[in-house]
Design an enzyme around this catalytic site. Structure first.
Site, PDB file in Angstrom:
ATOM      1  N   HIS A   1       0.844  -1.194   0.000  1.00  0.00           N
ATOM      2  CA  HIS A   1       0.000   0.000   0.000  1.00  0.00           C
ATOM      3  C   HIS A   1       0.879   1.243   0.000  1.00  0.00           C
ATOM      4  CE1 HIS A   1      -2.427  -3.280   1.619  1.00  0.00           C
ATOM      5  NE2 HIS A   1      -3.404  -2.706   0.965  1.00  0.00           N
TER       6      HIS A   1
ATOM      7  N   PHE B   1     -11.337  -5.283  13.091  1.00  0.00           N
ATOM      8  CA  PHE B   1     -11.964  -3.959  13.087  1.00  0.00           C
ATOM      9  C   PHE B   1     -13.316  -4.059  12.419  1.00  0.00           C
ATOM     10  CE2 PHE B   1      -7.416  -3.717  11.778  1.00  0.00           C
ATOM     11  CZ  PHE B   1      -6.936  -3.729  13.078  1.00  0.00           C
TER      12      PHE B   1
ATOM     13  N   ASP C   1     -16.097  -3.302  10.551  1.00  0.00           N
ATOM     14  CA  ASP C   1     -16.611  -2.295   9.626  1.00  0.00           C
ATOM     15  C   ASP C   1     -17.659  -2.930   8.726  1.00  0.00           C
ATOM     16  OD1 ASP C   1     -15.138  -3.856   7.924  1.00  0.00           O
ATOM     17  OD2 ASP C   1     -13.963  -2.232   7.062  1.00  0.00           O
TER      18      ASP C   1
ATOM     19  N   ASP D   1      -7.418  -9.524   9.669  1.00  0.00           N
ATOM     20  CA  ASP D   1      -8.267  -8.435   9.198  1.00  0.00           C
ATOM     21  C   ASP D   1      -7.670  -7.765   7.962  1.00  0.00           C
ATOM     22  OD1 ASP D   1      -9.005  -5.452   9.090  1.00  0.00           O
ATOM     23  OD2 ASP D   1     -10.525  -6.264  10.424  1.00  0.00           O
TER      24      ASP D   1
ATOM     25  N   ASP E   1      -8.240  -6.785   2.136  1.00  0.00           N
ATOM     26  CA  ASP E   1      -7.730  -6.793   0.760  1.00  0.00           C
ATOM     27  C   ASP E   1      -8.481  -7.824  -0.076  1.00  0.00           C
ATOM     28  OD1 ASP E   1      -5.993  -4.804   1.270  1.00  0.00           O
ATOM     29  OD2 ASP E   1      -4.179  -6.048   1.340  1.00  0.00           O
TER      30      ASP E   1
HETATM   31  C1  NAG Z   1      -8.441   2.918   7.747  1.00  0.00           C
HETATM   32  O1  NAG Z   1      -9.368   1.873   7.609  1.00  0.00           O
HETATM   33  C2  NAG Z   1      -8.957   0.840   6.737  1.00  0.00           C
HETATM   34  C3  NAG Z   1     -10.092  -0.139   6.572  1.00  0.00           C
HETATM   35  O2  NAG Z   1     -10.800  -0.447   7.704  1.00  0.00           O
HETATM   36  C4  NAG Z   1      -7.685   0.222   7.256  1.00  0.00           C
HETATM   37  O3  NAG Z   1      -7.259  -0.788   6.410  1.00  0.00           O
HETATM   38  C5  NAG Z   1      -6.611   1.293   7.406  1.00  0.00           C
HETATM   39  O4  NAG Z   1      -5.453   0.748   7.952  1.00  0.00           O
HETATM   40  C6  NAG Z   1      -7.109   2.425   8.267  1.00  0.00           C
HETATM   41  N1  NAG Z   1      -6.096   3.475   8.324  1.00  0.00           N
HETATM   42  C7  NAG Z   1      -5.854   4.231   9.371  1.00  0.00           C
HETATM   43  C8  NAG Z   1      -4.701   5.175   9.273  1.00  0.00           C
HETATM   44  O5  NAG Z   1      -6.519   4.175  10.381  1.00  0.00           O
END
Ligand code: NAG
Length: 369
Positions: A81, A265, A267, A342, A347
């Site tokens: 990334h 996380f 989401d 996660d 991805d």
């Molecule tokens: C933001 O959220 C995405 C997806 O949930 C995650 O992959 C990413 O690491 C997060 N970035 C930050 C800086 O929190």
């Protein structure tokens, strides 16, 4: 009742983030269950979301094959990334903190009308559009990751920083402004304007860093009341800890001695991937609602079930992975954690969007994810 008080609090809170009233209500409540405990409790009481043991095992097997590859490591996550900061310094930590403060609600109403941000000859959407917008601003000399700047920036300034290259703006711009200025003000007043000071106070404990974040920054307090109990999902706060971890950890030094206390996380992408892979199942009623495109409220029962069961599902996947790897004589207790699972599933969800089109994401507009 308890439920109403909490609901009122959430409502006041989501309308007026700085409202002092929120704190009075909060003080009257018991401490929430941790995300892990919340996941377990929600799964045990869930009515419309179920965990499928057979699918859990299959996902664990699939991930075990990946466990040894680059994709499944923090180094891999970073290098795959390009917009993520690549080296650890105070500026990178402050970048992660500011970005994670605004890391919510990127989904668009329509597939053909999205907020897009062009940066260095590439066009980004979703979360990556936020990263691209931040990097674009930094290149233009706008110190968007400095609390001393964003604590007092105006809505107009933020709109400029987050401007879209299409006529679809990034969602929730006013909320983003409120959250960012509030968070910046607290970082300045309590931590000298630098997230490094939060990290120092955490004494190499991921758990402690998480506590510091949710106790001090209200916009990270992603909590709900489920069957009379206060539960915590802490999506952004946990990602903040995880992303900090991926910056500060190295091959020989994990930095946090307890990173496995961080759960996945919760989401809208991971639940979709878990259902697609057969590890989780929705009731027909819930599936019907999702297909109709119903907009859920943050904190309502169904929404909490989807998120809570996802957390517990990933914990179960992790346990089975460790069991399978142990059978092969590999002890990877430190390497295999919910964070990496996660990252990998996220991805996966992005790369398999088409195949998963039959399982709609649950739609919520809120500041928590
Ligand atoms: C933001 O959220 C995405 C997806 O949930 C995650 O992959 C990413 O690491 C997060 N970035 C930050 C800086 O929190």
């Amino acid at each position: 009742t308890f439920q109403t008080i909490h609901y009122t609090w959430k409502k006041i809170y989501s309308i007026k983030l700085n409202s002092g009233k929120g704190f009075i209500f909060k003080a009257q409540m018991e401490a929430p269950l941790s995300p892990k405990e919340s996941g377990k409790f929600i799964t045990e009481n869930s009515k419309d979301v179920f965990i499928e043991n057979k699918g859990v095992r299959e996902v664990a097997e699939l991930l075990c094959e990946k466990a040894a590859t680059k994709e499944f490591s923090i180094e891999g996550w970073k290098s795959l990334h390009e917009l993520n900061p690549q080296k650890m310094d105070e500026a990178a930590l402050n970048w992660v903190f500011a970005v994670s403060t605004l890391n919510f609600s990127f989904w668009s109403e329509r597939e053909d009308a999205k907020c897009l941000v062009k940066y260095k000859d590439k066009t980004y959407s979703g979360y990556w559009a936020l990263c691209a917008a931040f990097n674009r601003a930094l290149d233009e000399g706008i110190p968007i990751t400095s609390a001393s700047y964003y604590a007092t920036m105006t809505l107009e300034q933020l709109k400029h920083v987050l401007r879209s290259d299409t006529n679809v703006p990034m969602p929730l711009l006013e909320e983003r402004h409120q959250v960012l200025t509030e968070t910046g003000t607290i970082l300045l007043e309590k931590f000298g304007g630098s997230f490094l000071n939060c990290l120092k106070k955490s004494e190499h404990s991921a758990q402690k860093l998480l506590q510091i974040v949710v106790e001090n920054f209200p916009a990270f307090r992603d909590e709900a009341v489920f069957m009379g109990k206060r539960v915590a999902l802490y999506k952004r706060a946990q990602i903040l800890v995880a992303d900090t971890w991926s910056l500060v950890a190295s091959k020989d030094d994990l930095y946090f001695h307890d990173i496995s206390c961080i759960t996945m996380f919760a989401d809208y992408r991971i639940p979709q991937a878990l259902v697609h892979l057969g590890a989780m199942r929705y009731s027909d009623d819930l599936m019907k609602k999702l297909k109709e495109g119903v907009l859920f409220q943050s904190g309502e029962q169904l929404e909490v079930e989807i998120r809570g069961c996802s957390i517990w599902c990933v914990e179960l996947i992790r346990d089975i992975m460790l069991e399978l790897l142990a059978k092969k004589g590999q002890d990877l207790t430190d390497e295999v954690n919910a964070v990496l699972i996660d990252y990998y599933l996220w991805d996966y969800a992005r790369d398999h969007r088409r195949e998963m089109a039959d399982i709609p994401i649950h739609r919520v507009r809120c500041i928590y994810y």
